[in-house]
Each structure stands twice: as C-alpha cells, then as structure tokens.
Design a protein around this motif. Structure first.
Motif, PDB file in Angstrom:
ATOM      1  N   GLY A 181       0.729  -1.019   0.074  1.00  0.00           N
ATOM      2  CA  GLY A 181       0.162  -0.078   0.023  1.00  0.00           C
ATOM      3  C   GLY A 181       0.895   1.241  -0.022  1.00  0.00           C
ATOM      4  N   ARG A 182       1.901   1.309  -0.729  1.00  0.00           N
ATOM      5  CA  ARG A 182       2.815   2.427  -0.417  1.00  0.00           C
ATOM      6  C   ARG A 182       2.909   3.125  -1.695  1.00  0.00           C
ATOM      7  N   ALA A 183       2.749   4.428  -1.571  1.00  0.00           N
ATOM      8  CA  ALA A 183       2.982   5.264  -2.680  1.00  0.00           C
ATOM      9  C   ALA A 183       4.279   5.933  -2.931  1.00  0.00           C
ATOM     10  N   ARG A 184       4.565   6.312  -4.122  1.00  0.00           N
ATOM     11  CA  ARG A 184       6.001   6.721  -4.416  1.00  0.00           C
ATOM     12  C   ARG A 184       5.692   7.921  -5.154  1.00  0.00           C
ATOM     13  N   GLY A 185       6.250   9.007  -4.683  1.00  0.00           N
ATOM     14  CA  GLY A 185       6.341  10.290  -5.258  1.00  0.00           C
ATOM     15  C   GLY A 185       4.778  10.787  -5.666  1.00  0.00           C
ATOM     16  N   LYS A 186       4.527  10.986  -6.876  1.00  0.00           N
ATOM     17  CA  LYS A 186       3.112  11.376  -7.133  1.00  0.00           C
ATOM     18  C   LYS A 186       2.502  10.171  -7.638  1.00  0.00           C
ATOM     19  N   GLN A 187       3.002   8.930  -7.432  1.00  0.00           N
ATOM     20  CA  GLN A 187       2.097   7.578  -7.709  1.00  0.00           C
ATOM     21  C   GLN A 187       1.431   7.233  -6.487  1.00  0.00           C
ATOM     22  N   LYS A 188       0.263   6.867  -6.959  1.00  0.00           N
ATOM     23  CA  LYS A 188      -0.820   6.454  -5.844  1.00  0.00           C
ATOM     24  C   LYS A 188      -0.405   5.069  -5.667  1.00  0.00           C
ATOM     25  N   SER A 189      -0.633   4.576  -4.352  1.00  0.00           N
ATOM     26  CA  SER A 189      -0.601   2.989  -3.934  1.00  0.00           C
ATOM     27  C   SER A 189      -1.726   2.491  -4.907  1.00  0.00           C
ATOM     28  N   LYS A 190      -1.090   1.051  -5.434  1.00  0.00           N
ATOM     29  CA  LYS A 190      -1.939   0.282  -6.127  1.00  0.00           C
ATOM     30  C   LYS A 190      -2.303  -1.088  -5.360  1.00  0.00           C
ATOM     31  N   PRO A 191      -3.494  -1.622  -5.735  1.00  0.00           N
ATOM     32  CA  PRO A 191      -3.953  -2.773  -5.271  1.00  0.00           C
ATOM     33  C   PRO A 191      -2.776  -3.894  -5.367  1.00  0.00           C
ATOM     34  N   ALA A 192      -2.960  -5.179  -4.616  1.00  0.00           N
ATOM     35  CA  ALA A 192      -2.164  -6.032  -4.969  1.00  0.00           C
ATOM     36  C   ALA A 192      -2.143  -6.618  -6.535  1.00  0.00           C
ATOM     37  N   GLY A 193      -1.102  -6.977  -6.919  1.00  0.00           N
ATOM     38  CA  GLY A 193      -0.829  -7.286  -8.094  1.00  0.00           C
ATOM     39  C   GLY A 193      -1.128  -8.699  -8.484  1.00  0.00           C
ATOM     40  N   VAL A 194      -0.303  -9.501  -9.411  1.00  0.00           N
ATOM     41  CA  VAL A 194      -0.842 -10.616  -9.855  1.00  0.00           C
ATOM     42  C   VAL A 194       0.702 -11.420  -9.991  1.00  0.00           C
TER      43      VAL A 194
END
Length: 171
Positions: free
Chosen positions: A120-133
C-alpha cells in the motif's frame, strides 16, 4: 524498468542480490534473457522486485548455477544464500510469463520464494496500487541441492492467489 536486455556468460558474486530487477515507476521490465551465468549471493541470487510498481513480463532464465558466495562471513545474519530465486510483487505489479530452465540451486535457505503482497505504498506522485498478480511461472529442469529450512515458499495476501505455477523435471 529495463527492457530488451540480455545477460550472458557472467559470474556475479554479491553480498546482497546478485541480479535484481525492479520497477520504481509504472513502466514495465520486459523481454529479458539471462543465460549461462553463475550467481552467488548471501541474499537473493536472482530477484524480481521488491520495488514493483511496473509489471514484469517475458523473462527467461536458463542454464544458470546458483550458489552461496565463497566468502563465508555472515551477511544478512547467515553465511549461506537467503533465496536462489525470489519473485516479489509488493506494489501492484503483474509478474507473468517468467520461464526458468536448466537451473541448479545449491545451499539456499529458500531455493524458490514467491511473494504476492500489498505494501500500500505510494511513491512520489504515484498512488498506491492494489495487490498485483503472479502467474505463468514455469520451472523446467530445476535441480536443488542441500535446500535449506524454508524450502519452496509461495505466499499471497488474503483474497489473491499465485496462478499457473508449473514445475517439470524437478529434483
């Protein structure tokens, strides 16, 4: 976020990860070939992630030998390798179509380690994304010698699965 990469006929000995592919932005890491290499590490010999904002796809690793380093000084708390192969999606990446063939892993605490998480980590201007695959991972001709106490570990956050994990000609 590397693309169109060939790593061949190398010897890499490292206290940390020997070969590590990461995506710090939402840009994929794709079309990578690693072949005929000797990888030694106190940590992870071949690693995808942990930084995993962009996807990882179409990666082939073949004819490689993974061992702990000759340097027996403790690093990361132990003298052997932590994992031979680690695939880790913790920031929303899709890890798919990854092929391993003719790989020997010796003296690693976890010869194969697969982790699908969600920091659940955001980086810079990027929002956090849900779990991947993590899916479409194929091992053919995998040899494990003196595997450690962790063995093969595949874990995913609740509600998610690692899909299409295939082992053929495994010992």
């Amino acid at each position: 976020s590397s693309s169109d990469v060939i790593i061949s006929d190398c010897r890499v000995e490292s206290d940390d990860d020997a070969l590590c592919f990461k995506t710090h932005q939402d840009v994929p890491c794709e079309r990578i070939v690693v072949t005929n290499c000797l990888l030694s590490s106190h940590c992870n010999a071949f690693k995808i992630g942990t930084d995993s904002y962009g996807d990882f796809r179409d990666i082939s690793v073949s004819n490689c030998i993974i061992t702990p380093p000759k340097n027996k000084k403790k690093f990361w708390g132990h003298v052997d390798g932590l994992s031979g192969i680690l695939l880790s999606s913790m920031d929303g990446a899709r890890i798919e179509n990854i092929n391993f063939s003719n790989i020997t892993v010796s003296d690693a605490r976890a010869p194969i380690l697969l982790r699908l998480g969600d920091r659940g980590r955001a980086r810079g201007k990027q929002k956090s994304k849900p779990a991947g695959v993590i899916r479409g991972i194929h091992f053919n001709g995998l040899r494990v010698r003196r595997g450690g106490p962790l063995g093969l570990e595949a874990t995913a956050v609740p509600g998610h699965c690692i899909e299409n994990l295939e082992f053929t000609d495994f010992s």
